[in-house]
Design a protein around this motif. Structure first.
Motif, short mmCIF file in Angstrom:
data_model
loop_
_atom_site.label_atom_id
_atom_site.label_comp_id
_atom_site.label_asym_id
_atom_site.label_seq_id
_atom_site.Cartn_x
_atom_site.Cartn_y
_atom_site.Cartn_z
N HIS A 65 0.83 -1.21 0.00
CA HIS A 65 0.00 0.00 0.00
C HIS A 65 0.86 1.26 0.00
CE1 HIS A 65 -4.29 -0.92 0.09
NE2 HIS A 65 -3.95 -2.05 0.65
N TYR A 66 2.04 1.18 0.61
CA TYR A 66 2.92 2.35 0.63
C TYR A 66 3.56 2.58 -0.73
CZ TYR A 66 6.71 5.48 1.92
OH TYR A 66 7.57 6.55 1.98
N GLU A 67 4.04 1.50 -1.35
CA GLU A 67 4.77 1.62 -2.61
C GLU A 67 3.85 1.76 -3.82
OE1 GLU A 67 7.23 -1.86 -2.47
OE2 GLU A 67 8.54 -1.01 -0.94
N ASP A 68 2.66 1.18 -3.75
CA ASP A 68 1.70 1.25 -4.85
C ASP A 68 0.33 1.60 -4.26
OD1 ASP A 68 0.52 1.07 -7.35
OD2 ASP A 68 0.36 -1.12 -7.30
N PRO A 69 0.17 2.84 -3.81
CA PRO A 69 -1.05 3.22 -3.09
C PRO A 69 -2.29 3.22 -3.98
CG PRO A 69 0.34 5.14 -3.45
CD PRO A 69 1.11 3.95 -3.94
N TYR A 70 -3.42 2.99 -3.32
CA TYR A 70 -4.73 3.01 -3.98
C TYR A 70 -5.22 4.45 -4.02
CZ TYR A 70 -9.59 1.88 -4.94
OH TYR A 70 -10.84 1.80 -5.50
N HIS A 71 -5.57 4.95 -5.21
CA HIS A 71 -6.16 6.29 -5.39
C HIS A 71 -5.38 7.39 -4.67
CE1 HIS A 71 -10.46 5.10 -6.82
NE2 HIS A 71 -9.51 4.69 -7.64
N ARG A 72 -4.11 7.52 -4.99
CA ARG A 72 -3.32 8.61 -4.43
C ARG A 72 -3.31 9.77 -5.42
NH1 ARG A 72 1.36 8.41 -0.67
NH2 ARG A 72 1.87 10.59 -0.47
N GLY A 73 -3.62 10.95 -4.92
CA GLY A 73 -3.62 12.15 -5.74
C GLY A 73 -4.93 12.90 -5.55
N ASP A 115 -3.96 12.07 -0.44
CA ASP A 115 -2.61 12.50 -0.75
C ASP A 115 -1.97 12.89 0.57
OD1 ASP A 115 -0.41 12.93 -2.34
OD2 ASP A 115 -1.36 14.43 -3.62
N GLY A 116 -0.67 13.03 0.56
CA GLY A 116 0.00 13.43 1.78
C GLY A 116 1.47 13.08 1.78
N ASP A 117 2.06 13.35 2.91
CA ASP A 117 3.47 13.06 3.15
C ASP A 117 3.59 12.49 4.55
OD1 ASP A 117 4.90 14.11 0.79
OD2 ASP A 117 4.02 16.02 1.43
N GLY A 118 4.55 11.59 4.70
CA GLY A 118 4.78 11.07 6.04
C GLY A 118 5.35 9.67 6.02
N CYS A 119 5.26 9.04 7.14
CA CYS A 119 5.87 7.72 7.33
C CYS A 119 5.08 6.64 6.60
CB CYS A 119 5.94 7.40 8.82
SG CYS A 119 4.33 7.13 9.59
N VAL A 120 5.68 5.48 6.51
CA VAL A 120 5.06 4.32 5.84
C VAL A 120 3.69 4.05 6.45
CG1 VAL A 120 5.24 1.83 5.50
CG2 VAL A 120 7.25 3.27 5.16
N ILE A 121 3.58 4.09 7.78
CA ILE A 121 2.32 3.75 8.44
C ILE A 121 1.22 4.73 8.06
CG2 ILE A 121 1.15 3.56 10.68
CD1 ILE A 121 3.83 2.45 11.78
N SER A 122 1.50 6.03 8.11
CA SER A 122 0.45 7.01 7.81
C SER A 122 -0.01 6.92 6.36
CB SER A 122 0.91 8.44 8.13
OG SER A 122 1.87 8.90 7.20
N GLN A 123 0.93 6.74 5.45
CA GLN A 123 0.58 6.72 4.03
C GLN A 123 -0.08 5.40 3.63
OE1 GLN A 123 1.07 9.82 2.30
NE2 GLN A 123 1.31 10.22 4.48
N ALA A 124 0.43 4.28 4.13
CA ALA A 124 -0.17 2.98 3.81
C ALA A 124 -1.57 2.87 4.40
CB ALA A 124 0.72 1.85 4.32
N SER A 125 -1.76 3.36 5.61
CA SER A 125 -3.09 3.26 6.23
C SER A 125 -4.10 4.12 5.49
CB SER A 125 -3.03 3.62 7.72
OG SER A 125 -2.64 4.96 7.91
#
Length: 150
Positions: free
Chosen positions: A16-24, A62-72
């Motif tokens: 989810h972090y490397e290939d996120p769903y609907h980012r943008g 969208d956003g910036d931050g750690c693996v946990i925040s972005q993957a979740s």
């Protein structure tokens, strides 16, 4: 939990972090909000497009931050598509932590729950709704408004 189960969870998080769903950004979003965790600097922005009958047609983040925040955030927007407004409002913090998977320390739980908090406030933040029709409802900082400065 066996080591193989642990690896599956970690792989799921990294996916989810490397290939996120609907980012943008989401064009034509009906609801939107942004939040941050000032302690670590994580930022999450969520856009929702709700149908007339109150279902989530699309959810983007969208956003910036750690693996946990972005993957979740990726996991959450994927999980919320097709849900009703009522289902969104009733989705609990505990359900969010369970959706994420791996057990987290209390400080890391804040990273995971940031997107959940933003989603809960986005539901109450229509872009072109009643909240934006009256400029007098916004914050007042004293001094002239931009319209008065000429």
């Amino acid at each position: 939990m066996s080591p193989s189960e642990h690896d599956i969870y970690e792989e799921h998080v990294l996916d989810h972090y490397e290939d996120p769903y609907h980012r943008g950004p989401l064009e034509h979003a009906t609801h939107s909000d942004e939040g941050n965790n000032p302690l670590c600097g994580d930022v999450i922005h969520i856009d929702l497009k709700l149908t007339d009958d109150g279902k989530v047609q699309e959810a983007w983040f969208d956003g910036d931050g750690c693996v946990i925040s972005q993957a979740s955030a990726s996991m959450l927007v994927e999980q919320m598509e097709g849900k009703t407004l009522e289902e969104l409002k009733n989705f609990s913090a505990d359900e969010m932590l369970a959706l994420f998977g791996p057990k987290l320390t209390p400080n890391r739980q804040k990273c995971c729950l940031l997107s959940w908090r933003v989603l809960q406030s986005a539901v109450h933040s229509p872009i072109n709704g009643d909240a934006d029709t009256d400029d007098n409802d916004g914050p007042h900082f004293g001094g002239p408004s931009l319209g008065e400065e000429s």
